[in-house]
Design a protein around this motif. Sequence first.
Motif, PDB file in Angstrom:
ATOM      1  N   ARG A   1       0.850  -1.199   0.000  1.00 17.54           N
ATOM      2  CA  ARG A   1       0.000   0.000   0.000  1.00 17.54           C
ATOM      3  C   ARG A   1       0.881   1.242   0.000  1.00 17.54           C
ATOM      4  O   ARG A   1       1.267   1.735   1.035  1.00 17.54           O
ATOM      5  CB  ARG A   1      -0.910  -0.036   1.227  1.00 17.54           C
ATOM      6  CG  ARG A   1      -1.853  -1.218   1.221  1.00 17.54           C
ATOM      7  CD  ARG A   1      -2.434  -1.490   2.570  1.00 17.54           C
ATOM      8  NE  ARG A   1      -1.406  -1.903   3.528  1.00 17.54           N
ATOM      9  CZ  ARG A   1      -1.660  -2.181   4.813  1.00 17.54           C
ATOM     10  NH1 ARG A   1      -2.882  -2.060   5.282  1.00 17.54           N
ATOM     11  NH2 ARG A   1      -0.688  -2.561   5.610  1.00 17.54           N
TER      12      ARG A   1
ATOM     13  N   HIS B   1      -1.956   4.879   9.038  1.00 20.58           N
ATOM     14  CA  HIS B   1      -0.869   4.881   8.059  1.00 20.58           C
ATOM     15  C   HIS B   1       0.473   5.048   8.764  1.00 20.58           C
ATOM     16  O   HIS B   1       1.405   4.280   8.550  1.00 20.58           O
ATOM     17  CB  HIS B   1      -1.067   5.991   7.025  1.00 20.58           C
ATOM     18  CG  HIS B   1       0.137   6.210   6.153  1.00 20.58           C
ATOM     19  ND1 HIS B   1       0.448   5.387   5.100  1.00 20.58           N
ATOM     20  CD2 HIS B   1       1.136   7.122   6.227  1.00 20.58           C
ATOM     21  CE1 HIS B   1       1.576   5.780   4.549  1.00 20.58           C
ATOM     22  NE2 HIS B   1       2.016   6.847   5.201  1.00 20.58           N
TER      23      HIS B   1
ATOM     24  N   ARG C   1       1.122   5.133  -1.310  1.00 22.57           N
ATOM     25  CA  ARG C   1       0.300   6.220  -1.869  1.00 22.57           C
ATOM     26  C   ARG C   1       1.080   6.967  -2.927  1.00 22.57           C
ATOM     27  O   ARG C   1       1.809   7.899  -2.642  1.00 22.57           O
ATOM     28  CB  ARG C   1      -0.096   7.186  -0.769  1.00 22.57           C
ATOM     29  CG  ARG C   1      -1.475   6.905  -0.232  1.00 22.57           C
ATOM     30  CD  ARG C   1      -1.794   7.875   0.847  1.00 22.57           C
ATOM     31  NE  ARG C   1      -2.518   9.003   0.307  1.00 22.57           N
ATOM     32  CZ  ARG C   1      -3.504   9.579   0.957  1.00 22.57           C
ATOM     33  NH1 ARG C   1      -3.850   9.158   2.157  1.00 22.57           N
ATOM     34  NH2 ARG C   1      -4.145  10.590   0.429  1.00 22.57           N
TER      35      ARG C   1
ATOM     36  N   THR D   1      -2.707   6.427  -7.798  1.00 20.24           N
ATOM     37  CA  THR D   1      -3.282   5.282  -7.073  1.00 20.24           C
ATOM     38  C   THR D   1      -4.354   5.801  -6.111  1.00 20.24           C
ATOM     39  O   THR D   1      -4.417   7.005  -5.819  1.00 20.24           O
ATOM     40  CB  THR D   1      -2.216   4.536  -6.243  1.00 20.24           C
ATOM     41  OG1 THR D   1      -1.742   5.410  -5.214  1.00 20.24           O
ATOM     42  CG2 THR D   1      -1.053   4.085  -7.109  1.00 20.24           C
ATOM     43  N   ARG D   2      -5.186   4.883  -5.631  1.00 18.25           N
ATOM     44  CA  ARG D   2      -6.184   5.259  -4.619  1.00 18.25           C
ATOM     45  C   ARG D   2      -5.996   4.372  -3.400  1.00 18.25           C
ATOM     46  O   ARG D   2      -6.565   3.295  -3.299  1.00 18.25           O
ATOM     47  CB  ARG D   2      -7.595   5.088  -5.189  1.00 18.25           C
ATOM     48  CG  ARG D   2      -8.187   6.408  -5.660  1.00 18.25           C
ATOM     49  CD  ARG D   2      -9.578   6.231  -6.195  1.00 18.25           C
ATOM     50  NE  ARG D   2     -10.472   5.601  -5.243  1.00 18.25           N
ATOM     51  CZ  ARG D   2     -11.574   4.936  -5.602  1.00 18.25           C
ATOM     52  NH1 ARG D   2     -11.902   4.825  -6.871  1.00 18.25           N
ATOM     53  NH2 ARG D   2     -12.362   4.399  -4.688  1.00 18.25           N
ATOM     54  N   ILE D   3      -5.125   4.796  -2.503  1.00 11.77           N
ATOM     55  CA  ILE D   3      -4.875   4.067  -1.259  1.00 11.77           C
ATOM     56  C   ILE D   3      -5.521   4.881  -0.154  1.00 11.77           C
ATOM     57  O   ILE D   3      -5.013   5.942   0.225  1.00 11.77           O
ATOM     58  CB  ILE D   3      -3.350   3.901  -1.003  1.00 11.77           C
ATOM     59  CG1 ILE D   3      -2.646   3.289  -2.225  1.00 11.77           C
ATOM     60  CG2 ILE D   3      -3.095   3.091   0.262  1.00 11.77           C
ATOM     61  CD1 ILE D   3      -3.018   1.863  -2.562  1.00 11.77           C
ATOM     62  N   GLU D   4      -6.670   4.402   0.328  1.00 16.40           N
ATOM     63  CA  GLU D   4      -7.432   5.186   1.309  1.00 16.40           C
ATOM     64  C   GLU D   4      -7.256   4.589   2.685  1.00 16.40           C
ATOM     65  O   GLU D   4      -7.807   3.540   3.001  1.00 16.40           O
ATOM     66  CB  GLU D   4      -8.909   5.220   0.902  1.00 16.40           C
ATOM     67  CG  GLU D   4      -9.112   5.984  -0.387  1.00 16.40           C
ATOM     68  CD  GLU D   4     -10.464   5.729  -1.042  1.00 16.40           C
ATOM     69  OE1 GLU D   4     -11.290   5.009  -0.453  1.00 16.40           O
ATOM     70  OE2 GLU D   4     -10.661   6.253  -2.141  1.00 16.40           O
ATOM     71  N   ARG D   5      -6.436   5.286   3.483  1.00 18.46           N
ATOM     72  CA  ARG D   5      -6.102   4.783   4.807  1.00 18.46           C
ATOM     73  C   ARG D   5      -6.058   5.948   5.766  1.00 18.46           C
ATOM     74  O   ARG D   5      -5.491   7.005   5.445  1.00 18.46           O
ATOM     75  CB  ARG D   5      -4.723   4.132   4.717  1.00 18.46           C
ATOM     76  CG  ARG D   5      -4.431   3.080   5.728  1.00 18.46           C
ATOM     77  CD  ARG D   5      -3.088   2.477   5.325  1.00 18.46           C
ATOM     78  NE  ARG D   5      -2.608   1.558   6.321  1.00 18.46           N
ATOM     79  CZ  ARG D   5      -1.351   1.146   6.399  1.00 18.46           C
ATOM     80  NH1 ARG D   5      -0.464   1.580   5.530  1.00 18.46           N
ATOM     81  NH2 ARG D   5      -0.979   0.312   7.321  1.00 18.46           N
TER      82      ARG D   5
ATOM     83  N   THR E   1      -8.651   0.085   0.194  1.00 14.45           N
ATOM     84  CA  THR E   1      -9.509   0.915   1.050  1.00 14.45           C
ATOM     85  C   THR E   1      -9.574   0.317   2.447  1.00 14.45           C
ATOM     86  O   THR E   1      -9.807  -0.882   2.598  1.00 14.45           O
ATOM     87  CB  THR E   1     -10.954   0.945   0.497  1.00 14.45           C
ATOM     88  OG1 THR E   1     -10.884   1.155  -0.911  1.00 14.45           O
ATOM     89  CG2 THR E   1     -11.774   2.030   1.134  1.00 14.45           C
TER      90      THR E   1
ATOM     91  N   ARG F   1      -5.307   0.233  -5.919  1.00  9.96           N
ATOM     92  CA  ARG F   1      -6.453   0.626  -5.091  1.00  9.96           C
ATOM     93  C   ARG F   1      -6.475  -0.223  -3.821  1.00  9.96           C
ATOM     94  O   ARG F   1      -6.255  -1.432  -3.861  1.00  9.96           O
ATOM     95  CB  ARG F   1      -7.750   0.402  -5.882  1.00  9.96           C
ATOM     96  CG  ARG F   1      -8.918   1.222  -5.382  1.00  9.96           C
ATOM     97  CD  ARG F   1      -9.893   1.484  -6.530  1.00  9.96           C
ATOM     98  NE  ARG F   1     -10.671   0.307  -6.874  1.00  9.96           N
ATOM     99  CZ  ARG F   1     -11.712  -0.131  -6.182  1.00  9.96           C
ATOM    100  NH1 ARG F   1     -12.100   0.505  -5.082  1.00  9.96           N
ATOM    101  NH2 ARG F   1     -12.377  -1.193  -6.565  1.00  9.96           N
TER     102      ARG F   1
END
Length: 248
Positions: A122, A137, A124, A128-132, A214, A212
């Motif tokens: 993961r 994080h 960022r 990219t879409r790394i939603e944390r 989430t 991606r």
Amino acid sequence: MPEAIVVVPCFNEERRLRDDDFVALVRDGEVRLLFVDDGSTDATASRVRAMSERAGGRIALLQLPTNRGKGEAVRAGLLHALTASPVAVGYIDADLSTPPEEILRLQQALERPGVSVVMGARIRLLGTRIEREATRHYLGRVFATVASLILRLPVYDTQCGAKFFRVGEPLRRALAEPFRSRWAFDVELIGRLLTGSPALSSAEFLEVPLARWTDVSGSRLGSTQMMGAAMDLVAIAAELRKRRRAGT
Ligand SMILES: Nc1nc2c(ncn2[C@@H]2O[C@H](COP(=O)(O)OP(=O)(O)O)[C@@H](O)[C@H]2O)c(=O)[nH]1
Ligand SMILES: [Mg+2]
């Protein structure tokens, strides 16, 4: 591509399981899913049975009588999967934090010559879409950095829930003994693979940056568990030292 059996550890996941996505995953990809119900007290098992019927048996259920934690549930699932003699096995999180298309991309990466382990990372990056969540994080970065030092491996993200393994003697040996950690077991597993007999070389590990990922709400990894996992690293480091000494 040879079929992989992918373990999905579950503890009271009734509300987070996305049936349609799992059924589509086994329909579209060369994967079978083995859900491990780790002593859930909700309707997780019946939800998996319903998915299994829809998926023509490509989704299976292994039920553990009591809750043993994610690490042992994954180990039990992988050992069970190995009895079917697959070429590859893996594990993913029940909340599909790593989305189906990324799971299949990780599986494909195991096809590259010389690769025995593929791990999602993961990172960022732009595009990219790394939603944390920020706190998770940064705590995660500290954990992963310490894990990397302990393992003597320049690994970026030991804790992403999606990993694939080529089946062979190093994996069988690495799964023979119970893990000591519920949440830091990934570090134990990587350490055992690197120091086992036969061992994997660091060149056989591949991290694939995810496009991606989430952080799905409803996590069971609270601050107490995070502290516990950090403490577990101390014991894992000691065990690794012992294994390295025994191997030299
Ligand atoms: N077998 C087992 N799996 C668990 C347990 N707690 C969490 N999990 C599973 O571990 C995966 C990740 O859990 P989650 O709570 O989303 O943690 P996070 O994403 O790391 O914050 C999911 O598949 C959960 O069902 C447990 O006690 N036993
Ligand atoms: Mg999660």
